[in-house]
Structures are given as structure tokens and as C-alpha cells.
Write a protein that holds these residues in place. Structure first.
Motif, PDB file in Angstrom:
ATOM      1  N   THR A  17       0.811  -1.212   0.000  1.00 29.54           N
ATOM      2  CA  THR A  17       0.000   0.000   0.000  1.00 29.54           C
ATOM      3  C   THR A  17       0.844   1.261   0.000  1.00 29.54           C
ATOM      4  O   THR A  17       0.551   2.222  -0.715  1.00 29.54           O
ATOM      5  CB  THR A  17      -0.948   0.018   1.213  1.00 29.54           C
ATOM      6  N   GLU A 110      -6.994   6.042   1.070  1.00 36.17           N
ATOM      7  CA  GLU A 110      -6.386   4.909   1.771  1.00 36.17           C
ATOM      8  C   GLU A 110      -4.880   5.084   1.912  1.00 36.17           C
ATOM      9  O   GLU A 110      -4.307   4.847   2.989  1.00 36.17           O
ATOM     10  CB  GLU A 110      -6.688   3.624   1.015  1.00 36.17           C
ATOM     11  N   LEU A 111      -4.227   5.511   0.829  1.00 37.47           N
ATOM     12  CA  LEU A 111      -2.779   5.705   0.864  1.00 37.47           C
ATOM     13  C   LEU A 111      -2.395   6.731   1.923  1.00 37.47           C
ATOM     14  O   LEU A 111      -1.492   6.507   2.731  1.00 37.47           O
ATOM     15  CB  LEU A 111      -2.272   6.141  -0.506  1.00 37.47           C
TER      16      LEU A 111
END
Length: 272
Positions: A17, A110-111
Motif C-alpha cells: 500500500t 487509503e494511501l
């Protein structure tokens, strides 16, 4: 062999990720400087951090583009590298050196969420909206005296913060709270014992700071109530100023040290 700087790990590491720093950020900022109840600001301060006596804080909205030296996809794909966030900064001193603390922050990526947790930002998911200035036509707001820009952040359907800035004049120096090094708490719980697996301070190593098109003016800021947030405990008692600017910087890494360590004092002084 499994590869990847963060989970998920694979034989190539391509699914990880977050890639390691350096990370680079360029964005547009709407901010409101304000004062809150000093006792409530102090209640959110970690050991060693002393907020300013008058409860000085700044609420910041950012529309970011980001990149990572080790992963060109971050720059190439806007779905990955671009995001918005909203956060509150409390300024003060950490062990005698000017610093800041970010007790609440929301992001829509999300990152950014995971990258923030690695650094010690207390990031949570939210929905952030900001006025986007225009340069042609009549479909928006231009950067000029008298222009009004709005921003707000919501989470779980609750409006948490609403800001408005009226531009008065272009200035050279941006709000100094943006450049007071933030002292983070890296906290990772343990599943096998009550005490955390990791609990330490972290101060980011930042370079290439730059700013442009800095506007100062009047500001307005209000906080909403939510059973999932205590941001409203920092409700403004006085508005100081409103801001709009472009901001850029790089994060090259961090200095990490135990929260109770006195031997790390000189190291974290140098980091600040």
C-alpha cells in the motif's frame, strides 16, 4: 521471499500500500487561525509538549498532489496520489523547542491514511470539500480581494468543521503554524499484552518547503458535534485570520525516540 514496505506483501512487492520515503507534496491550502480554551488544548497534549498559553490553533484544509521516489504510480495515477485532508494544529513548545501537535485529522484516501499512521498522524477517513479557485469564466471564485472561499469536513454523515475565508490582501509570509515541526505519537497496539507494541515520538525530517500565492483575510470557523469525535472541545473562542495559499514540501524520513527517554532530548532538539 515476500517483498513490500507495508502489507500486503508479495513476491514482487508491487501490491504494497505504501512505498518508503522520500515523499513529496504540493497542494492548495485554506486555513483559519483561531484561539481555543487553553485548558482543553492542554488536555490533548502529550508529555513534554506545552501548548501556547492563549490556546492558539490553526484549522487547515488541503487539496494535495503527492509523489514518492520509489513508486512512480503515486505521481502517475491521480486516484492514488491525489487526495484531500483536514486537520487542526496546536502550536507550542516540545522540550523547550517550538513545535506543533495535530490531535485530529481526516483524509479521503487509503494511501494517505496508512502513510499517516506510519508517521504518527491520527488520521481518520472523512469527506473534505474546498472551494476551487478559477482563472476564467464565471463558474467559480477568483483569487482577488473580497473573494470568499469555503471548506468543510464530514465523517459518518456528521459535519465536523466548517470554514470560510474572505480574501483581503496578498502577503509574503504564510501562517507560521504550518512550519512548526509536528510532534507525532507512533502507536501500534499489541494483541498479546495490554501495553502497546510500539509507543514512541516521531518528528518528521522535512525539506524543500516552498509557498506561493499567499492570501490573508478574515476567517470564520465552527465545529459540529459527533459521538465519534471530540474536535468540538476545541471550539474557537476567537478568530485571528483566514488564509489561502499554495504549499509544497518533502518528507525524507523521521527521527523516532521513546516517549520517556531523556537521552533522546538532544536528538529531538536537532530534529525540531
Amino acid at each position: 521471499m515476500l517483498l513490500g514496505w507495508t502489507l500486503p506483501q508479495t513476491s514482487t512487492g508491487r501490491s504494497s500500500t505504501v512505498s518508503p520515503p522520500p515523499w513529496h507534496y504540493s497542494g492548495e491550502v485554506i486555513a483559519v487561525e483561531f484561539r481555543a480554551d487553553p485548558a482543553r488544548v492542554a488536555a490533548l497534549a502529550p508529555p513534554g509538549f506545552e501548548p501556547e498559553a492563549d490556546g492558539s490553533c490553526t484549522f487547515v484544509f488541503c487539496d494535495w498532489c503527492s509523489a514518492a521516489d520509489s513508486d512512480p504510480r503515486t505521481l502517475a495515477d491521480p486516484a492514488r496520489g491525489q487526495y484531500r485532508e483536514a486537520f487542526v494544529i496546536a502550536t507550542g513548545e516540545f522540550r523547550g523547542v517550538r513545535a506543533s501537535r495535530i490531535p485530529f485529522i481526516w483524509v479521503d484516501s487509503e494511501l494517505s491514511l496508512l502513510r499517516g499512521h506510519i508517521q504518527g498522524f491520527p488520521k481518520q477517513l472523512g469527506q473534505i470539500h474546498m472551494t476551487r479557485p478559477i482563472s476564467i469564466g464565471r463558474g467559480g471564485v477568483r483569487l482577488e480581494p473580497g473573494a470568499s472561499l469555503g471548506a468543510h469536513v464530514s465523517s459518518f454523515g456528521r459535519r465536523l468543521a466548517t470554514a470560510r475565508v474572505e480574501l483581503h490582501e496578498k502577503v509574503e509570509i504564510p501562517p507560521l503554524a504550518l512550519f512548526a515541526p509536528p510532534v507525532h505519537t507512533r502507536l501500534f497496539p499489541s494483541l498479546s499484552r495490554p501495553e502497546p507494541a510500539v509507543e514512541e515520538f516521531s518528528i518528521g525530517q522535512v525539506s524543500n518547503a516552498a509557498w506561493a500565492d499567499v492570501w490573508r483575510g478574515a476567517g470564520d470557523l465552527s465545529f459540529g458535534e459527533s459521538e465519534y469525535s471530540e474536535l468540538d472541545q476545541l471550539a474557537p473562542t476567537e478568530i485571528i485570520a483566514g488564509w489561502r495559499l499554495n504549499l509544497a514540501f518533502s518528507v525524507d524520513g523521521a527521527v523516532e525516540f521513546p516517549m520517556t527517554s531523556e537521552t533522546a532530548l538532544e536528538q529531538d532538539r536537532e530534529a525540531v
